[in-house]
Design an enzyme around this catalytic site. Structure first.
Site, PDB file in Angstrom:
ATOM      1  N   ALA A  32      32.764  39.788  41.917  1.00  0.00           N
ATOM      2  CA  ALA A  32      32.773  38.738  40.601  1.00  0.00           C
ATOM      3  C   ALA A  32      31.914  37.722  41.000  1.00  0.00           C
ATOM      4  O   ALA A  32      32.000  37.110  42.148  1.00  0.00           O
ATOM      5  CB  ALA A  32      34.231  38.306  40.297  1.00  0.00           C
ATOM      6  N   CYS A  33      30.744  37.302  40.199  1.00  0.00           N
ATOM      7  CA  CYS A  33      30.211  36.299  40.135  1.00  0.00           C
ATOM      8  C   CYS A  33      30.257  35.288  38.861  1.00  0.00           C
ATOM      9  O   CYS A  33      30.974  35.923  38.084  1.00  0.00           O
ATOM     10  CB  CYS A  33      28.857  36.559  40.773  1.00  0.00           C
ATOM     11  N   PRO A  34      30.007  34.148  38.893  1.00  0.00           N
ATOM     12  CA  PRO A  34      30.037  33.428  37.668  1.00  0.00           C
ATOM     13  C   PRO A  34      29.607  33.908  36.276  1.00  0.00           C
ATOM     14  O   PRO A  34      30.305  33.689  35.234  1.00  0.00           O
ATOM     15  CB  PRO A  34      29.465  31.854  38.103  1.00  0.00           C
TER      16      PRO A  34
END
Length: 99
Positions: A8-10
């Site tokens: 997961a990334c922003p």
């Protein structure tokens, strides 16, 4: 070794999926059984089942944000990494996980 991973990334658009692909590719190449859940802009995709998590020897969190529903992984060996590490150094990340 059985591995489950969450990426997961922003923004959850590209890097989340790039990290998932890298981890999966290198884990399979090393002979591991792996399942990867992505938590991107589309929400949770390929959600890990309770059985997959229970069966896993190790959990990899390749994330730059908080993992959603993190309580599912309580009691498991967790390797924490950045999305960047998963993309650029998947072999080193898997070595940290024990494989």
């Amino acid at each position: 070794m059985k591995i489950v991973a969450v990426t997961a990334c922003p923004t959850g658009i590209a890097h989340t999926y790039m990290a998932a692909e890298q981890i999966e590719t290198f884990a399979k190449r090393a002979g591991h059984e792996i399942r990867v859940e992505t938590q991107g802009s589309m929400g949770i995709e390929n959600e890990l089942s309770a059985q997959a998590i229970a069966d896993a020897d190790v959990v990899i969190f390749a994330v730059d944000i908080e993992v959603e529903q993190k309580e599912r992984f309580e009691g498991k060996k967790i390797i924490q990494a950045s999305v960047s590490e998963a993309i650029k150094k998947p072999e080193a990340l898997l070595a940290r996980a024990g494989g």
